[in-house]
Design an enzyme around this catalytic site. Structure first.
Site, PDB file in Angstrom:
ATOM      1  N   PRO A  10      64.601 -51.187  16.952  1.00 53.14           N
ATOM      2  CA  PRO A  10      63.787 -50.315  17.798  1.00 53.14           C
ATOM      3  C   PRO A  10      63.904 -48.861  17.399  1.00 53.14           C
ATOM      4  CG  PRO A  10      65.428 -51.541  19.073  1.00 53.14           C
ATOM      5  CD  PRO A  10      65.828 -51.590  17.652  1.00 53.14           C
ATOM      6  N   GLU A  11      62.774 -48.207  17.315  1.00 51.58           N
ATOM      7  CA  GLU A  11      62.738 -46.763  17.159  1.00 51.58           C
ATOM      8  C   GLU A  11      62.377 -46.186  18.535  1.00 51.58           C
ATOM      9  OE1 GLU A  11      60.789 -45.395  13.538  1.00 51.58           O
ATOM     10  OE2 GLU A  11      60.748 -47.442  12.795  1.00 51.58           O
TER      11      GLU A  11
END
Length: 271
Positions: free
Chosen positions: A2-3
Site C-alpha cells: 500500500p502507498e
DNA sequence: AGTGCGGCCTGTCCGC
DNA sequence: TGCGGACAGGCCGCAC
C-alpha cells in the site's frame, strides 16, 4: 503494497466501524512482524476507546486515551472489518475485537508491516519524527521540492520516494507522477529547475488525489476493509506496462531497475 | 550528510 | 509436476 492512497482508503473504510468503540480484546496470533508486536500492547489497549483514526504518511494511528496504536501495512498488509463468524486465515496475525462485536483484522503474508504502541505524541515517535510533509498539504510545493533537491545527486525518483523528503509516494505513484510531469526518473535531483519541480509536485498531488477517489490501486492483492479492490489500476499510464505503447507518443514503455525496484517510463516523453 | 545497498518474509509466476 | 530463480504497493539500518 500500500502507498498513501491505499492507506487512506483503508483509513476511511475502517474509521466509521471503530471510532468511539471500545477494544474488548486483542488477539495476537503472530507477534513477529517487521518488529515484534510489543508484549504490553494487549494489556495497555484493552478496554480503551478509539478516539480517532488518523494517517501520517503510510502509518495509521489509532488514538486511545492512554496512548496510540501505530500500524504499518508494509508490502502485503491489509485491514478488514469482520465479525467472529469469519474464521481467521493463515496470515491473519492480529484481531482487535470491539464492543460492537466487529473485528478489525490485520492480514500480512510477508510480515513487513508493524503494530506498535506509544504513549508519547506519535509525531515524536522515532519512526514518525523524521518524516517529511504530507504530499497533499500546501507545505509540499514546488519551492519546497526545489530547495530540498539542490546539490543532490540521487535520482529524482529515489528523492520523491524518500519519506524524509515527502511521505506516501511509493513505486507506482513515483513512476506515474514522473510520467505525467515529463521527467526522466534517472535525472539527478539537483538538475531540476524550479518550474519542473512545480510541475512534478502538481503531478504527485493529482495522481494521489485521483487514486484516493478510486479507492486506490489493486494490482494483485490490495483489498479494502470491505474486501473490495481499488479501481485506479485501470488509470495507470506506465506502471506495469512495459512494452505497451506510450499513450502520448506510441513508443514502447521501458522497464529498468533503480535501487532494486522496477521503474517504468517513456524514453521519448520523459527528459 | 547523502547515497546505495542488504535484508526482512511469503506467494506467485515463468522457464527448464 | 517439480524446482530454482526472479519478482512483488516498503523502508530501516548499515556501510561508505
Amino acid at each position: 503494497m500500500p502507498e498513501l492512497p491505499e492507506v487512506e482508503t483503508t483509513r476511511r473504510g475502517i474509521e466509521p466501524h471503530i471510532i468511539n468503540q471500545t477494544i474488548k480484546n486483542i488477539a495476537v496470533r503472530q507477534r513477529s512482524l517487521r518488529w515484534p508486536i510489543p508484549k504490553q500492547l494487549e494489556q495497555k489497549a484493552r478496554n480503551q476507546k478509539i478516539e480517532s483514526v488518523e494517517r501520517r504518511g503510510k502509518y495509521l494511528l489509532l488514538r486511545l486515551h492512554t496512548g496510540t496504536i501505530i500500524l504499518h501495512l508494509g508490502m502485503s498488509g491489509s485491514l478488514r472489518i469482520c465479525t467472529a463468524n469469519t474464521p481467521a486465515e493463515k496470515h491473519d496475525h492480529v484481531d482487535f475485537v470491539f464492543g460492537n462485536n466487529k473485528i478489525l483484522r490485520l492480514r500480512d503474508p510477508r510480515r513487513f508491516g508493524a503494530v506498535l504502541w506509544t504513549t508519547k505524541d506519535p509525531e515524536k515517535h522515532k519512526l514518525l519524527s523524521p518524516l517529511g510533509p504530507e504530499p497533499l498539504e500546501d507545505s509540499f510545493n514546488g519551492k519546497y521540492l526545489f530547495e530540498h533537491s539542490r546539490k543532490r545527486t540521487a535520482s529524482i525518483k529515489s528523492l520523491i520516494m524518500n519519506s524524509h523528503i515527502v511521505v506516501g509516494v511509493g513505486n507506482i505513484y513515483a513512476c506515474e507522477s514522473l510520467y505525467i510531469a515529463g521527467i526522466n526518473p534517472k535525472r539527478k535531483s539537483g538538475s531540476l529547475s524550479l518550474a519542473r519541480c512545480e510541475k512534478l509536485v502538481s503531478a504527485i498531488k493529482h495522481v494521489l488525489a485521483e487514486s484516493i477517489e478510486q479507492g486506490g490501486t489493486t494490482l494483485r492483492d490490495f483489498i479494502r476493509e470491505n474486501g473490495e479492490p481499488g479501481y485506479f489500476a485501470q488509470k495507470l499510464f506506465v506502471y506495469g506496462r512495459a512494452g505497451e505503447p506510450c499513450s502520448n507518443c506510441g513508443k514502447p514503455i521501458k522497464q529498468i531497475k533503480q535501487q532494486q525496484r522496477s521503474t517504468f517510463y517513456c524514453a521519448r516523453c520523459q527528459k
